[in-house]
Design a protein around this motif. Structure first.
Motif, PDB file in Angstrom:
ATOM      1  N   MET A   1      75.367  22.825  33.593  1.00  0.00           N
ATOM      2  CA  MET A   1      74.795  24.285  33.166  1.00  0.00           C
ATOM      3  C   MET A   1      76.119  24.875  32.404  1.00  0.00           C
ATOM      4  SD  MET A   1      74.042  27.595  35.701  1.00  0.00           S
ATOM      5  CE  MET A   1      75.233  27.286  36.345  1.00  0.00           C
ATOM      6  N   LYS A 126      65.651  29.285  23.339  1.00  0.00           N
ATOM      7  CA  LYS A 126      65.495  28.019  23.947  1.00  0.00           C
ATOM      8  C   LYS A 126      65.543  26.805  22.881  1.00  0.00           C
ATOM      9  CE  LYS A 126      62.382  29.361  27.739  1.00  0.00           C
ATOM     10  NZ  LYS A 126      61.018  29.358  28.472  1.00  0.00           N
ATOM     11  N   ASP A 177      70.559  27.983  32.163  1.00  0.00           N
ATOM     12  CA  ASP A 177      69.335  27.775  32.784  1.00  0.00           C
ATOM     13  C   ASP A 177      68.465  28.761  33.150  1.00  0.00           C
ATOM     14  OD1 ASP A 177      71.039  28.717  34.647  1.00  0.00           O
ATOM     15  OD2 ASP A 177      70.544  27.288  36.174  1.00  0.00           O
ATOM     16  N   TRP A 178      69.041  30.152  32.973  1.00  0.00           N
ATOM     17  CA  TRP A 178      68.277  31.172  33.498  1.00  0.00           C
ATOM     18  C   TRP A 178      67.066  31.366  32.504  1.00  0.00           C
ATOM     19  CZ3 TRP A 178      72.544  35.546  34.280  1.00  0.00           C
ATOM     20  CH2 TRP A 178      73.255  35.405  35.113  1.00  0.00           C
ATOM     21  N   MET A 180      64.951  29.282  31.831  1.00  0.00           N
ATOM     22  CA  MET A 180      63.639  28.429  32.395  1.00  0.00           C
ATOM     23  C   MET A 180      63.432  28.954  33.858  1.00  0.00           C
ATOM     24  SD  MET A 180      63.492  26.540  29.942  1.00  0.00           S
ATOM     25  CE  MET A 180      63.045  24.827  29.361  1.00  0.00           C
ATOM     26  N   THR A 181      64.563  29.266  34.648  1.00  0.00           N
ATOM     27  CA  THR A 181      64.173  30.010  35.971  1.00  0.00           C
ATOM     28  C   THR A 181      63.561  31.161  35.976  1.00  0.00           C
ATOM     29  OG1 THR A 181      66.572  30.491  36.352  1.00  0.00           O
ATOM     30  CG2 THR A 181      65.851  28.200  36.866  1.00  0.00           C
ATOM     31  N   GLN A 182      63.872  32.183  35.506  1.00  0.00           N
ATOM     32  CA  GLN A 182      63.564  33.433  35.390  1.00  0.00           C
ATOM     33  C   GLN A 182      63.675  34.082  36.971  1.00  0.00           C
ATOM     34  OE1 GLN A 182      59.858  33.633  33.219  1.00  0.00           O
ATOM     35  NE2 GLN A 182      60.597  35.661  32.625  1.00  0.00           N
ATOM     36  N   THR A 183      64.812  33.820  37.336  1.00  0.00           N
ATOM     37  CA  THR A 183      64.959  34.242  38.699  1.00  0.00           C
ATOM     38  C   THR A 183      65.486  35.621  39.163  1.00  0.00           C
ATOM     39  OG1 THR A 183      67.117  33.154  38.853  1.00  0.00           O
ATOM     40  CG2 THR A 183      65.248  31.878  39.994  1.00  0.00           C
ATOM     41  N   ARG A 185      67.848  37.570  37.601  1.00  0.00           N
ATOM     42  CA  ARG A 185      69.363  37.996  37.339  1.00  0.00           C
ATOM     43  C   ARG A 185      69.467  39.321  36.842  1.00  0.00           C
ATOM     44  NH1 ARG A 185      69.721  33.092  39.888  1.00  0.00           N
ATOM     45  NH2 ARG A 185      70.078  31.572  38.524  1.00  0.00           N
TER      46      ARG A 185
END
Length: 192
Positions: A1, A126, A177-178, A180-183, A185
């Motif tokens: 990453m 992306k 990688d954020w 893709m993950t959309q967690t 942050r």
């Protein structure tokens, strides 16, 4: 990453007779753009990708000229399409931008919808990253509105001008990688 920086162009030469995408940097903008090359992340950047609007290209060129890195411009990273109104005086522009963020599913005064601009910038970033080695840090040079829309996506929050930069020539860092993950942050703009 690896990680990316999203940097917005600083101050421009405003000319109501020139189409907005063709505006270049002012002297103040050039001076502020040069500051990016002295930031702690600058020595690690391996590639610079900008919008194809003149002000973003000039910002990228200032950075690349000082750091000797590869630059390419991509059309789909442009600012939200405001060609329906063209130049607007500052107060009218700010009111229209407020409405753009407040009503993301509506075309305000013929402007590109915020949801469409967000989808375009997220998909564009992306797509650009698919062609870059995984460990290469990348500097994206673009615009405030779509940079804010990208930030909202990365933070997994609704589109809101509350997350907008205070001033052009600001930046934030995010991990690749954020996208893709959309967690969710937390991100914040930092001025040059």
């Amino acid at each position: 990453m690896s990680w990316c920086i999203y940097l917005t162009h600083p101050e421009v030469k405003i000319d109501p007779e020139v189409p907005v995408p063709d505006w270049g940097l002012s002297e103040t903008g050039r001076e502020r753009a040069a500051r990016a090359a002295a930031l702690p992340f600058a020595g690690d950047i391996r590639q610079v990708i900008s919008s194809s609007e003149q002000k973003a290209i000039e910002t990228a060129q200032v950075f690349c000229g000082r750091k000797g890195v590869f630059h390419r411009a991509l059309r789909f990273l442009h600012e939200n399409d405001r060609s329906a109104t063209g130049f607007l005086p500052p107060l009218e522009f700010e009111a229209t931008a407020d409405a753009f963020f407040a009503k993301p599913h509506d075309s305000v005064r013929g402007w590109e919808r915020a949801v469409d601009a967000q989808d375009r910038i997220v998909t564009g970033v992306k797509s650009a990253l698919r062609h870059i080695p995984e460990d290469d840090p990348v500097l994206f040079v673009g615009h405030g509105a779509v940079g804010t829309l990208l930030m909202c996506h990365l933070m997994a929050v609704p589109i809101s001008r509350a997350h907008d930069q205070k001033r052009g020539g600001s930046w934030y860092r995010f991990d690749k990688d954020w996208l893709m993950t959309q967690t969710g942050r937390n991100l914040a703009w930092t001025e040059l």
